[in-house]
Scaffold this active site. Structure first.
Site, PDB file in Angstrom:
ATOM      1  N   LYS A  65      10.713  -1.335   3.445  1.00  0.00           N
ATOM      2  CA  LYS A  65       9.617  -0.346   3.489  1.00  0.00           C
ATOM      3  C   LYS A  65      10.055   1.019   2.968  1.00  0.00           C
ATOM      4  O   LYS A  65       9.255   1.740   2.383  1.00  0.00           O
ATOM      5  CB  LYS A  65       9.071  -0.219   4.918  1.00  0.00           C
ATOM      6  CG  LYS A  65       8.317  -1.460   5.378  1.00  0.00           C
ATOM      7  CD  LYS A  65       7.702  -1.257   6.742  1.00  0.00           C
ATOM      8  CE  LYS A  65       7.086  -2.560   7.246  1.00  0.00           C
ATOM      9  NZ  LYS A  65       6.453  -2.399   8.565  1.00  0.00           N
ATOM     10  N   ASP A 101       0.370   0.476   8.906  1.00  0.00           N
ATOM     11  CA  ASP A 101       0.862   0.037  10.220  1.00  0.00           C
ATOM     12  C   ASP A 101       0.228   0.836  11.360  1.00  0.00           C
ATOM     13  O   ASP A 101      -0.177   0.276  12.381  1.00  0.00           O
ATOM     14  CB  ASP A 101       2.394   0.183  10.302  1.00  0.00           C
ATOM     15  CG  ASP A 101       3.108  -0.899   9.519  1.00  0.00           C
ATOM     16  OD1 ASP A 101       2.566  -2.013   9.391  1.00  0.00           O
ATOM     17  OD2 ASP A 101       4.220  -0.630   9.030  1.00  0.00           O
TER      18      ASP A 101
END
Ligand code: ATR
Length: 271
Positions: A65, A101
């Protein structure tokens, strides 16, 4: 057919292909979505190859990420704040990086009737990338307070300083939790990978308080079991967050937001 993929290492147990094919069926879209293993030292090369092959977008998972954040030519504000990208979209202007997220967590919490966020005293456990990614969306819900507690206290304090402009956030060590009570405790530590729970006071939860684990599993996670054993009003693991963040990614790619609840019900009947 438009092609999409999740890239990670390991990737074998990813539920994302199943989730996105359910979204595609639900919204009547024709697309393919695969799980792709990238070598830990060649995420950039893997991404380049897939883009050459015409892939339109990617979900990015552990441990890439941060690299995805570095490689994106443009970033959403929430990705910039998170310092991490979990969704990439291929556009004519290059790679656009987003982070879904945090909105995934908030979306799943909101579907849970017990979890009012406005005015709540929220405790976040951990101070790594997972916690950084959800801070801004949680603060946007106007909790009374948001405290970050971490095994290494200084990392929690530093994180709190970084987000202090967004709301009432503080940080400290796990040992500073004695005597404090919270309406919602969210576990963002990696302790559950070893089926462990951070060392917590027994009376941490306010009456009716909830426990949310960002991790999920086929059986109750260690933190969910901790909540059940310590009087939680409700407990929930992170499968709903996974589905909600995927729905946001799908919406970014396809312009249509699927119904995450229907997919949750398919993945875990009775949830
Ligand atoms: P991620 O990006 O998934 O958040 P990370 O950056 O490695 O992963 O962060 C892992 C977090 O879990 C950290 O907050 C870590 O605490 P430290 O900062 O003190 O290392 C926390 N963690 C991992 N194992 C733990 C355990 N057994 N008990 C408590 N906290 C733990």
């Amino acid at each position: 057919m438009d092609r999409y993929a999740v890239i990670g290492n390991p990737i074998g147990h990813s539920k994302s292909p199943q989730i996105h094919s359910l979204f595609a069926r639900q919204t009547g879209q024709d697309l393919s979505y695969e799980a792709i293993l990238a070598p830990t030292d060649d995420f950039a090369g893997t991404l380049r190859r897939l883009m050459t092959q015409g892939y339109r977008g990617f979900s990015i998972t552990v441990p890439f990420k941060h690299e995805a954040f570095e490689l994106a030519g443009r970033l959403s504000e929430r990705a910039r704040r998170a310092g991490a990208v979990n969704t990439l979209k291929v556009t004519p202007e290059g790679l656009f990086g987003d982070n879904t997220d945090g909105v995934g967590l908030v979306g799943d919490l909101k579907r849970n009737p017990g979890a009012a966020l406005a005015g709540a005293r929220i405790l976040l456990l951990g101070a790594g990338g997972a916690v950084r990614g959800v801070l801004a969306p949680l603060l946007a819900e106007h909790p009374e307070s948001l405290h970050i507690a971490n095994r290494t206290a200084e990392k929690a304090s530093a994180l709190a300083r970084d987000f202090a402009d967004l709301g009432p956030v503080s940080g400290g060590g796990l040992d500073g939790l004695a005597g404090r009570h919270f309406d919602l405790v969210i576990n963002g530590t990696a302790a559950g990978l070893n089926d462990q729970v951070p060392d917590l006071p027994k009376d941490l939860l306010a009456p009716g308080g909830g426990c949310y684990d960002m991790m999920y599993g086929d059986s109750p996670t260690a933190f969910v079991r901790w909540g059940q054993a310590h009087g939680a009003g409700w407990t929930r693991d992170g499968l709903g967050m996974l589905v909600e963040q995927a729905a946001e990614a799908f919406a970014l790619w396809r312009g249509r937001r699927p119904d995450a609840a229907l997919v949750m019900a398919a993945l875990r009947p009775g949830s």
